[in-house]
Design an enzyme around this catalytic site. Structure first.
Site, PDB file in Angstrom:
ATOM      1  N   HIS A  93       0.703  -0.754   0.141  1.00  0.00           N
ATOM      2  CA  HIS A  93       0.277   0.282   0.112  1.00  0.00           C
ATOM      3  C   HIS A  93       0.743   1.122  -0.084  1.00  0.00           C
ATOM      4  O   HIS A  93       0.030   1.971   0.233  1.00  0.00           O
ATOM      5  CB  HIS A  93      -0.928  -0.446   1.157  1.00  0.00           C
ATOM      6  CG  HIS A  93      -1.915  -1.449   1.713  1.00  0.00           C
ATOM      7  ND1 HIS A  93      -2.917  -1.384   0.353  1.00  0.00           N
ATOM      8  CD2 HIS A  93      -2.733  -1.648   2.262  1.00  0.00           C
ATOM      9  CE1 HIS A  93      -3.901  -2.050   0.437  1.00  0.00           C
ATOM     10  NE2 HIS A  93      -3.318  -3.147   1.431  1.00  0.00           N
ATOM     11  N   GLY A  95     -18.768  -6.546  -2.069  1.00  0.00           N
ATOM     12  CA  GLY A  95     -18.126  -6.635  -3.232  1.00  0.00           C
ATOM     13  C   GLY A  95     -18.477  -6.314  -4.566  1.00  0.00           C
ATOM     14  O   GLY A  95     -19.025  -6.677  -5.711  1.00  0.00           O
TER      15      GLY A  95
HETATM   16  P1  A3P Z   1     -16.880  -3.742  -0.289  1.00  0.00           P
HETATM   17  O1  A3P Z   1     -16.035  -3.506   1.136  1.00  0.00           O
HETATM   18  O2  A3P Z   1     -17.269  -2.800  -0.618  1.00  0.00           O
HETATM   19  O3  A3P Z   1     -17.208  -4.980  -0.351  1.00  0.00           O
HETATM   20  P2  A3P Z   1      -9.094  -4.751  -1.029  1.00  0.00           P
HETATM   21  O4  A3P Z   1      -8.692  -5.771  -0.863  1.00  0.00           O
HETATM   22  O5  A3P Z   1      -7.977  -3.749  -1.180  1.00  0.00           O
HETATM   23  O6  A3P Z   1      -8.815  -4.220   0.795  1.00  0.00           O
HETATM   24  O7  A3P Z   1     -10.333  -4.088  -1.185  1.00  0.00           O
HETATM   25  C1  A3P Z   1     -11.469  -4.907  -0.140  1.00  0.00           C
HETATM   26  C2  A3P Z   1     -12.670  -4.841  -0.937  1.00  0.00           C
HETATM   27  O8  A3P Z   1     -12.534  -6.211  -2.185  1.00  0.00           O
HETATM   28  C3  A3P Z   1     -14.114  -4.995  -0.284  1.00  0.00           C
HETATM   29  O9  A3P Z   1     -14.845  -4.517  -1.200  1.00  0.00           O
HETATM   30  C4  A3P Z   1     -14.278  -6.595  -0.957  1.00  0.00           C
HETATM   31  O10 A3P Z   1     -15.833  -7.056  -0.591  1.00  0.00           O
HETATM   32  C5  A3P Z   1     -13.807  -6.458  -2.309  1.00  0.00           C
HETATM   33  N1  A3P Z   1     -14.023  -7.990  -3.147  1.00  0.00           N
HETATM   34  C6  A3P Z   1     -13.189  -8.480  -2.564  1.00  0.00           C
HETATM   35  N2  A3P Z   1     -13.257  -9.671  -2.889  1.00  0.00           N
HETATM   36  C7  A3P Z   1     -13.206  -9.327  -4.057  1.00  0.00           C
HETATM   37  C8  A3P Z   1     -13.723 -10.144  -5.515  1.00  0.00           C
HETATM   38  N3  A3P Z   1     -13.396 -11.628  -5.912  1.00  0.00           N
HETATM   39  N4  A3P Z   1     -13.976  -9.328  -5.835  1.00  0.00           N
HETATM   40  C9  A3P Z   1     -14.838  -8.084  -6.324  1.00  0.00           C
HETATM   41  N5  A3P Z   1     -14.448  -7.699  -5.242  1.00  0.00           N
HETATM   42  C10 A3P Z   1     -14.292  -7.590  -3.887  1.00  0.00           C
END
Ligand code: A3P
Length: 302
Positions: free
Chosen positions: A108, A265
């Site tokens: 990050h 997601g």
């Molecule tokens: P939401 O909180 O909007 O659902 P990161 O991985 O950068 O921490 O981001 C997390 C976000 O990506 C969360 O968003 C999560 O639910 C979503 N996410 C996790 N797995 C995913 C997938 N396979 N496809 C799309 N979105 C996903």
């Protein structure tokens, strides 16, 4: 130190990670074949980890024996900053086998603070995943409730203010995104800039772009055999979320529950959580910050 974060160089860093970031900057030696996934938190990092891992290892594993079925993607592709370096500062030493190359890492850390060997002396590649700031904010606000040592509880309104002041972990958000965005314009062979919304909207096109960029393009045969669809299904939100490993267990690196990374997601979930005035405030600030950059975000008006 402010809102529980340390200001290090130009970004807000969790205090317990500053030493790791410094060690990484001073000692990490990138190799030409390394691939680094960079993102602002809550932009879809875990999804991209699953995808990158699956694309690169598709000749080693099938959908039924891939380590992804038993490991949270964060275990398969470590964050530089969460991974402790040994005193002689070798690259992260964990259970992952980097044979065959490439090595996969994630971070990050903003572009400006990346190790010099990544930016200048190696031909390693960086994949950046971005997401519209309103969804990032809402996602983070929910994610914050999973933190074991949460310092403060913020209302959504307070959190909007903090976001607009640039007070996010690894933020300001706009510095983070623009750092990688500008580099992707100047050096498209070095940095691939992806958008969460486009990945959702046009998965096949985007994933082919990703596979080409990292040097693992899909062949015609693979396309006709449905390999892209298999990867799409394997890495889909519902599939990953429902795996036992992601329903239970915690990450060693930060003590967070695996399930905290899978919420909804969806694109545009912010409408369910931000009032029209909060959205307007965010859009105004984001428009101002991103003015002239050529970068816009889908499904928000900034
Ligand atoms: P939401 O909180 O909007 O659902 P990161 O991985 O950068 O921490 O981001 C997390 C976000 O990506 C969360 O968003 C999560 O639910 C979503 N996410 C996790 N797995 C995913 C997938 N396979 N496809 C799309 N979105 C996903």
């Amino acid at each position: 130190l402010k809102f529980g974060m340390s200001q290090y160089q130009d970004f807000w860093c969790p205090p317990n990670l500053v030493a790791n970031v410094i060690r990484f900057q001073q000692h990490f030696q990138a190799q030409d074949h390394d691939i680094i996934l960079a993102s602002h938190p809550k932009s879809g990092t875990i999804w991209l980890k699953a995808l990158l891992y699956s694309i690169i290892n598709r000749h080693r594993y099938t959908s039924s024996n891939t380590p992804l079925l038993n490991s949270n993607p964060h275990q398969l592709i470590p964050f530089f900053e969460f991974t402790l370096y040994s005193s002689d500062t070798k690259p992260p030493n964990n259970s992952i086998s980097y044979d065959p190359s490439p090595r996969l890492f994630s971070t990050h850390i903003p572009y400006a603070s990346m190790a010099d060997s990544i930016k200048h002396s190696s031909k390693c590649k960086i994949v950046y995943i971005s997401r519209n700031p309103l969804d990032v904010l809402v996602s983070f606000w929910h994610f914050a409730s999973w933190q074991p040592e949460r310092i403060e509880e913020w209302t959504m309104e307070e959190y909007v203010e903090k976001f607009c002041n640039g007070e996010t972990v690894f933020g300001p958000f706009w510095n983070h995104v623009l750092g990688y965005w500008k580099e992707s314009l100047e050096k498209p062979e070095k940095v691939l800039f992806l958008k969460y919304e486009e990945m959702k909207e046009d998965f096949v096109v985007q994933v082919k772009k990703l596979a080409d960029f990292v040097g693992f393009p899909f062949s015609r045969e693979e396309e006709s055999q449905g390999v892209i669809e298999q990867i799409s299904n394997l890495c889909s939100f519902s599939n990953l979320k429902d795996l036992d490993v992601n329903k239970h267990g915690k990450l060693m690196s930060n003590g967070l529950e695996n399930k905290s990374y899978f919420r909804k997601g969806k694109v545009g979930d912010w409408v369910n959580h931000l009032s029209p005035s909060m959205a307007a405030r965010l859009n105004t600030v984001m428009k101002e910050k991103f003015r002239g950059s050529g970068l816009t975000f889908e499904r928000s008006s900034c």
